[in-house]
Design an enzyme around this catalytic site. Structure first.
Site, PDB file in Angstrom:
ATOM      1  N   CYS A   1       0.791  -1.325  -0.338  1.00 45.49           N
ATOM      2  CA  CYS A   1       0.299   0.230  -0.027  1.00 45.49           C
ATOM      3  C   CYS A   1       0.918   1.402  -0.226  1.00 45.49           C
ATOM      4  CB  CYS A   1      -0.980  -0.474   1.181  1.00 45.49           C
ATOM      5  SG  CYS A   1      -2.733   1.016   0.781  1.00 45.49           S
TER       6      CYS A   1
ATOM      7  N   HIS B   1      -3.898  -4.631   0.755  1.00 47.80           N
ATOM      8  CA  HIS B   1      -3.003  -5.306   1.964  1.00 47.80           C
ATOM      9  C   HIS B   1      -2.934  -6.434   2.310  1.00 47.80           C
ATOM     10  CE1 HIS B   1      -2.812  -1.216   3.749  1.00 47.80           C
ATOM     11  NE2 HIS B   1      -3.216  -0.785   2.793  1.00 47.80           N
TER      12      HIS B   1
ATOM     13  N   GLU C   1      -1.236  -8.642   4.104  1.00 43.66           N
ATOM     14  CA  GLU C   1      -1.289  -9.244   5.333  1.00 43.66           C
ATOM     15  C   GLU C   1      -2.497  -9.096   5.854  1.00 43.66           C
ATOM     16  OE1 GLU C   1      -0.933  -5.683   4.575  1.00 43.66           O
ATOM     17  OE2 GLU C   1      -2.081  -5.085   6.090  1.00 43.66           O
TER      18      GLU C   1
END
Ligand SMILES: N[C@@H](CCC(=O)NCCCC(=O)O)C(=O)O
Length: 251
Positions: free
Chosen positions: A113, A221, A223
């Site tokens: 990002c 994202h 994660e």
């Protein structure tokens, strides 16, 4: 027992904790490195002299630039636009220094990002703010006031470009990814290749061209709850495998 795992430096952000400035990294980025890339995360303070960056990078096997709610100040890419708060001056400066030091040292650089945006700026590219006239901010960021689950539940499709690391890692022509950003790449930086775009033309993944070590970044994202999406787990495996491949042999 000596653990011979690669060490990935994770850049920190300046945030206020208990009324004091602190350097922080959200756990999900650290867990992505430790659990899914099978590497050792170490935090890189971004509020230190930029001349330290080469010494830091020399001791690491790769660098990860995380997401953050702060926005990159347009002065870093020569735009007269006013910066959109929150701005993290230390992070702006240190991320650029780390990218340049890592590339000079031949260390892999990964971005998520804001990290994708920082890599693009560090390599001479520019950004645009999707909230500006004609932008499509609503496609790329949930409305204000929603829960964090709803914020990361905001998603859109991306189309992958073949003959790219993203396509090689995922094997997919299209993916649905979460979206939590207002800034986006405007002019692509030098020695960078587009790996994926959204239907409205926003660049969603980039990789390095002719760089000494891999440079790879995504606008979404991976994660965020990666176990729910095979492509995000594959991306973390790629981070770990690439870092191990480029790491020096250690006794
Ligand atoms: N603020 C920039 C970068 C967007 C970004 O990294 N969002 C992640 C926020 C959640 C987190 O802290 O991980 C932009 O709006 O483009």
């Amino acid at each position: 027992m000596h653990i011979n795992k690669p060490i990935i430096g994770v850049i920190a952000c300046t945030r206020s904790i208990e009324g004091e400035a602190a350097q922080t990294v959200k756990l999900r980025y650290l867990e992505g490195v430790s659990r899914h890339a099978d590497a050792i995360p170490v935090l890189i303070a971004s509020n230190q002299p930029r001349e330290n960056a080469p010494s830091i990078v020399e001791r690491l096997d790769a660098v990860l630039l995380t997401g953050s709610n702060s926005n990159i100040d347009p002065t870093h890419y020569g735009s007269p636009e006013p910066g959109q708060a929150p701005i993290d001056k230390e992070r702006d400066l240190y991320s650029i220094a780390l990218v340049q030091a890592a590339m000079a040292a031949g260390k892999p650089v990964f971005g998520i990002c804001r990290g994708l945006q920082e890599i693009n700026v560090a390599m001479g590219g520019t950004l645009t703010d999707l909230r500006a006239a004609g932008g499509n901010a609503a496609r790329h960021h949930a409305p204000d006031g929603v829960s964090i689950d709803e914020m990361f539940g905001h998603a859109h499709e991306i189309s992958l470009h073949r003959d790219t690391p993203l396509f090689a890692v995922t094997g997919a022509d299209s993916l649905t990814v979460n979206s939590v950003h207002f800034q986006a790449i405007d002019r692509l930086g030098d020695n960078l290749k587009v790996n994926a775009t959204s239907p409205d033309g926003v660049i969603e993944a980039i990789s390095g061209i002719n760089t000494r070590a891999p440079v790879f970044a995504v606008q979404w994202h991976p994660e965020w709850r990666p176990a729910e999406r095979a492509h995000d787990l594959a991306l973390w495996r790629y981070v770990g495998e690439t870092t191990r491949h480029h790491a020096p042999a250690r006794a």
